[in-house]
Design an enzyme around this catalytic site. Structure first.
Site, PDB file in Angstrom:
ATOM      1  N   TYR A   7      59.984 -65.914 -36.361  1.00  0.00           N
ATOM      2  CA  TYR A   7      59.669 -65.364 -35.032  1.00  0.00           C
ATOM      3  C   TYR A   7      60.242 -63.952 -34.900  1.00  0.00           C
ATOM      4  O   TYR A   7      59.547 -63.035 -34.465  1.00  0.00           O
ATOM      5  CB  TYR A   7      60.223 -66.280 -33.933  1.00  0.00           C
ATOM      6  CG  TYR A   7      60.012 -65.728 -32.545  1.00  0.00           C
ATOM      7  CD1 TYR A   7      58.744 -65.728 -31.971  1.00  0.00           C
ATOM      8  CD2 TYR A   7      61.071 -65.199 -31.815  1.00  0.00           C
ATOM      9  CE1 TYR A   7      58.535 -65.206 -30.707  1.00  0.00           C
ATOM     10  CE2 TYR A   7      60.872 -64.675 -30.551  1.00  0.00           C
ATOM     11  CZ  TYR A   7      59.607 -64.686 -30.003  1.00  0.00           C
ATOM     12  OH  TYR A   7      59.400 -64.158 -28.748  1.00  0.00           O
ATOM     13  N   GLU A  29      58.503 -68.510 -21.999  1.00  0.00           N
ATOM     14  CA  GLU A  29      59.819 -68.038 -21.552  1.00  0.00           C
ATOM     15  C   GLU A  29      60.262 -68.825 -20.319  1.00  0.00           C
ATOM     16  O   GLU A  29      61.437 -69.142 -20.169  1.00  0.00           O
ATOM     17  CB  GLU A  29      59.809 -66.535 -21.264  1.00  0.00           C
ATOM     18  CG  GLU A  29      59.637 -65.666 -22.489  1.00  0.00           C
ATOM     19  CD  GLU A  29      60.802 -65.673 -23.465  1.00  0.00           C
ATOM     20  OE1 GLU A  29      61.887 -66.221 -23.151  1.00  0.00           O
ATOM     21  OE2 GLU A  29      60.637 -65.118 -24.568  1.00  0.00           O
ATOM     22  N   TRP A  37      65.973 -71.137 -27.228  1.00  0.00           N
ATOM     23  CA  TRP A  37      64.689 -70.609 -27.691  1.00  0.00           C
ATOM     24  C   TRP A  37      64.213 -71.377 -28.919  1.00  0.00           C
ATOM     25  O   TRP A  37      63.017 -71.573 -29.117  1.00  0.00           O
ATOM     26  CB  TRP A  37      64.787 -69.115 -27.971  1.00  0.00           C
ATOM     27  CG  TRP A  37      63.455 -68.540 -28.337  1.00  0.00           C
ATOM     28  CD1 TRP A  37      63.102 -67.989 -29.517  1.00  0.00           C
ATOM     29  CD2 TRP A  37      62.271 -68.521 -27.515  1.00  0.00           C
ATOM     30  NE1 TRP A  37      61.772 -67.610 -29.493  1.00  0.00           N
ATOM     31  CE2 TRP A  37      61.248 -67.921 -28.270  1.00  0.00           C
ATOM     32  CE3 TRP A  37      61.982 -68.934 -26.231  1.00  0.00           C
ATOM     33  CZ2 TRP A  37      59.958 -67.738 -27.787  1.00  0.00           C
ATOM     34  CZ3 TRP A  37      60.690 -68.758 -25.744  1.00  0.00           C
ATOM     35  CH2 TRP A  37      59.704 -68.161 -26.517  1.00  0.00           C
TER      36      TRP A  37
END
Length: 182
Positions: A7, A29, A37
């Site tokens: 990522y 988000e 995350w």
């Protein structure tokens, strides 16, 4: 974790202007709020599948039956409030489009279509929010968007390339500046 490294190296900070991808970033988000995350990255593929690829027109039409189906999927974040926010945000994307306003143009307009390039020497120096993310969050909330506080907005700004917060010693810092908008 390889997902996190991938990522960072292949997505985070790349300039994004496509509304479907932007809705996905905003929603993911928002789903991340209160979680790591890495949890989102591990569930992201299933989240995209369950949320119709984050296509605003499809998500905006979700009804209770569709919500109930999603709530049974253990592969996603099953938060009723976050799912409701995703639907509402998709509806607002569609409302903006119907009025001839592109979400990408709207959000990139806050930086005159030019990414902010920070010169961070250590990732711990990244602020969780900025005056600009606070301004954008206030404006989005006025428009009715949900799960768009200044911390979430700043994370989206970083993810979509509005802000380059790669450390200056990171090879991606300079590479990101050379990439064209996706």
């Amino acid at each position: 974790d390889p997902l996190y490294v991938s990522y960072h190296d292949d997505e985070w900070g790349h300039e994004v202007t496509d509304d479907v991808r932007l809705l996905g970033k905003l929603c993911l988000e928002g789903f991340q709020s209160g979680l790591s995350w890495l949890t989102i990255l591990r569930k992201r593929a299933e989240m995209r599948r369950e949320f119709d690829g984050f296509e605003p027109e499809r998500v905006a039409r979700w009804n209770q039956k569709r919500i109930d189906r999603a709530m049974k999927n253990p592969g996603i974040i099953r938060s009723p409030i976050k799912i409701a926010a995703t639907i509402r945000n998709a509806q607002l994307f569609c409302d903006m489009a119907e009025r001839g306003e592109d979400f990408s143009d709207y959000v990139w307009g806050f930086v005159d279509n030019k990414p902010i390039v920070n010169s961070l020497h250590h990732w711990r120096n990244v602020q969780p929010k900025t005056p600009l993310s606070e301004q954008i969050a206030r404006d989005m909330k006025k428009r009715g968007f949900k799960f768009c506080g200044p911390v979430i907005v700043y994370a989206v700004m970083q993810a979509m390339g509005m802000v380059n917060d790669h450390e200056v010693r990171c090879p991606r810092h300079k590479q990101i500046q050379k990439l064209e908008r996706a």
